[in-house]
Design a protein around this motif. Structure first.
Motif, short mmCIF file in Angstrom:
data_model
loop_
_atom_site.label_atom_id
_atom_site.label_comp_id
_atom_site.label_asym_id
_atom_site.label_seq_id
_atom_site.Cartn_x
_atom_site.Cartn_y
_atom_site.Cartn_z
N GLY A 290 0.81 -1.21 0.00
CA GLY A 290 0.00 0.00 0.00
C GLY A 290 0.84 1.26 0.00
O GLY A 290 0.54 2.23 -0.72
N MET A 291 1.93 1.26 0.78
CA MET A 291 2.81 2.42 0.83
C MET A 291 3.51 2.61 -0.51
O MET A 291 3.61 3.74 -1.02
CB MET A 291 3.84 2.26 1.94
CG MET A 291 4.81 3.43 2.06
SD MET A 291 3.99 5.01 2.45
CE MET A 291 3.66 4.77 4.20
N LEU A 292 3.98 1.53 -1.12
CA LEU A 292 4.64 1.63 -2.42
C LEU A 292 3.69 2.18 -3.47
O LEU A 292 4.08 2.98 -4.33
CB LEU A 292 5.16 0.25 -2.85
CG LEU A 292 6.31 -0.32 -2.01
CD1 LEU A 292 6.60 -1.76 -2.44
CD2 LEU A 292 7.56 0.54 -2.14
N TYR A 293 2.44 1.75 -3.40
CA TYR A 293 1.44 2.24 -4.35
C TYR A 293 1.25 3.75 -4.20
O TYR A 293 1.21 4.49 -5.20
CB TYR A 293 0.13 1.52 -4.13
CG TYR A 293 -1.01 2.01 -4.99
CD1 TYR A 293 -1.11 1.62 -6.33
CD2 TYR A 293 -1.97 2.88 -4.47
CE1 TYR A 293 -2.15 2.08 -7.13
CE2 TYR A 293 -3.02 3.34 -5.26
CZ TYR A 293 -3.10 2.94 -6.58
OH TYR A 293 -4.13 3.40 -7.37
N ARG A 294 1.16 4.21 -2.97
CA ARG A 294 0.96 5.65 -2.73
C ARG A 294 2.19 6.46 -3.13
O ARG A 294 2.08 7.55 -3.68
CB ARG A 294 0.62 5.90 -1.26
CG ARG A 294 -0.78 5.39 -0.86
CD ARG A 294 -1.11 5.81 0.55
NE ARG A 294 -2.44 5.39 0.95
CZ ARG A 294 -3.56 6.03 0.65
NH1 ARG A 294 -3.50 7.12 -0.08
NH2 ARG A 294 -4.72 5.57 1.07
N LEU A 295 3.37 5.92 -2.85
CA LEU A 295 4.59 6.66 -3.18
C LEU A 295 4.80 6.76 -4.68
O LEU A 295 5.55 7.62 -5.15
CB LEU A 295 5.79 5.98 -2.52
CG LEU A 295 5.83 6.02 -0.99
CD1 LEU A 295 7.08 5.33 -0.47
CD2 LEU A 295 5.74 7.45 -0.46
N GLY A 296 4.14 5.88 -5.43
CA GLY A 296 4.24 5.95 -6.89
C GLY A 296 3.71 7.24 -7.47
O GLY A 296 4.02 7.59 -8.61
N ASP A 297 2.91 7.97 -6.69
CA ASP A 297 2.36 9.25 -7.16
C ASP A 297 3.38 10.39 -7.04
O ASP A 297 3.11 11.49 -7.54
CB ASP A 297 1.11 9.61 -6.35
CG ASP A 297 -0.04 8.64 -6.62
OD1 ASP A 297 -0.07 8.04 -7.71
OD2 ASP A 297 -0.90 8.48 -5.72
N TYR A 298 4.51 10.14 -6.37
CA TYR A 298 5.48 11.21 -6.12
C TYR A 298 6.71 11.02 -7.02
O TYR A 298 7.52 10.12 -6.81
CB TYR A 298 5.88 11.21 -4.65
CG TYR A 298 4.75 11.56 -3.72
CD1 TYR A 298 4.52 12.88 -3.33
CD2 TYR A 298 3.89 10.58 -3.25
CE1 TYR A 298 3.46 13.21 -2.50
CE2 TYR A 298 2.83 10.89 -2.42
CZ TYR A 298 2.62 12.21 -2.04
OH TYR A 298 1.58 12.52 -1.23
N LYS A 299 6.82 11.88 -8.02
CA LYS A 299 7.92 11.77 -8.99
C LYS A 299 9.25 12.17 -8.38
O LYS A 299 10.32 11.88 -8.95
CB LYS A 299 7.63 12.65 -10.21
CG LYS A 299 6.30 12.33 -10.89
CD LYS A 299 6.18 10.86 -11.27
CE LYS A 299 4.86 10.58 -11.96
NZ LYS A 299 4.68 9.13 -12.25
#
Length: 273
Positions: free
Chosen positions: A16-25
């Motif tokens: 879940g954290m990796l998925y959310r961090l994917g939004d931050y370039k």
């Protein structure tokens, strides 16, 4: 771009954290770790600027990871603590570099924590970083920030381990070492304590409730009755009974009565209670 390591013993939480961090370039995840040992190895290898560090992990928790980073003189990244239990968030605090997020992670709260880390990195100052780390650890542990800074200066462990990791129980000529994190709850039986562990076993300890309570970390264990102590990580629900009394439902389906004198203390475990 900041190199990031994500540390959490729960695979779904990491995902879940990796998925959310994917939004931050501006963030690049270079490693994900399932325990403290893996975290130390990844930090030593990748030297990330930012680490999302779970507080509660078996064997080596988030505080122990910080201690080992200091002991091994590894580069200290910015830390964003991650915890499922709001009793760690003793107060809302405002720091520029490091923060905490509460599980389940809310998008807005995560963004605020990441923004602080990015801002801090732009004007990185080692002494300021240490001061901010000391402030966060102080709020989470209760130790004075000045004491923590002194430990950093003297290259001593960041966290003072005042509570044992295990309890030794003597019975019939044998000594059993019970890990504290494995204790679900404790109840009194006359002059003895019944230690109930997550594997379903019950161990008998010759000690008073007051003596045992002093050995257990109050951030992890709450007194719910004059004859019962509960691991807050096992609490699922606080239920009000028809007669006006309260009881706790634990993750092992056990129910534990809450006395009126300890009701307010129990409610502190629940956010917004």
């Amino acid at each position: 771009m900041l190199n990031v390591v994500v540390v959490d013993d729960e695979p779904l939480a990491r995902k879940g954290m990796l998925y959310r961090l994917g939004d931050y370039k501006t963030l690049k995840v270079v490693a994900e770790c399932g325990n403290g040992k893996e975290a130390l190895e990844a930090i030593a290898k990748h030297q990330p600027e930012l680490v999302f560090l779970d507080v509660e992990m078996p064997g080596m928790d988030g505080f122990a990871v910080l201690e080992q980073l200091q002991n091994q003189q590894l580069p200290m990244p910015y830390i964003i603590f991650v915890t499922a239990y709001d009793h760690y968030a003793l107060a809302a605090f405002d720091v520029n570099a490091i923060d905490y997020v509460l599980k389940p992670v809310e998008a807005g709260r995560l963004k605020a924590a990441i923004d602080k880390a990015l801002k801090a990195f732009e004007s990185r100052d080692d002494q300021k970083h240490k001061s901010q780390l000391a402030e966060v650890v102080s709020r989470l542990t209760g130790d004075a920030a000045e004491t923590i800074l002194e430990r950093l200066s003297n290259e001593e462990p960041v966290v003072d381990s005042r509570y044992p990791d295990a309890i030794s129980i003597k019975d019939s000529g044998e000594i059993t070492r019970v890990m504290v994190i494995d204790i679900d709850w404790v109840d009194a039986a006359g002059d003895y304590m019944c230690i109930h562990t997550r594997d379903g076993q019950t161990h008998i300890l010759r000690k008073t409730m007051k003596e045992l309570e002093l050995e257990l970390d109050p951030r992890l264990f709450v007194r719910v009755h004059r004859s019962a102590i509960v691991n807050v990580n096992t609490i699922v629900k606080l239920q009000m009974l028809p007669n006006g009394e309260h009881q706790l439902m634990l993750s092992n389906d056990q129910t534990v009565k809450v006395s009126r004198s300890y009701k307010d203390r129990v409610k502190q475990v629940f956010k917004g209670a």
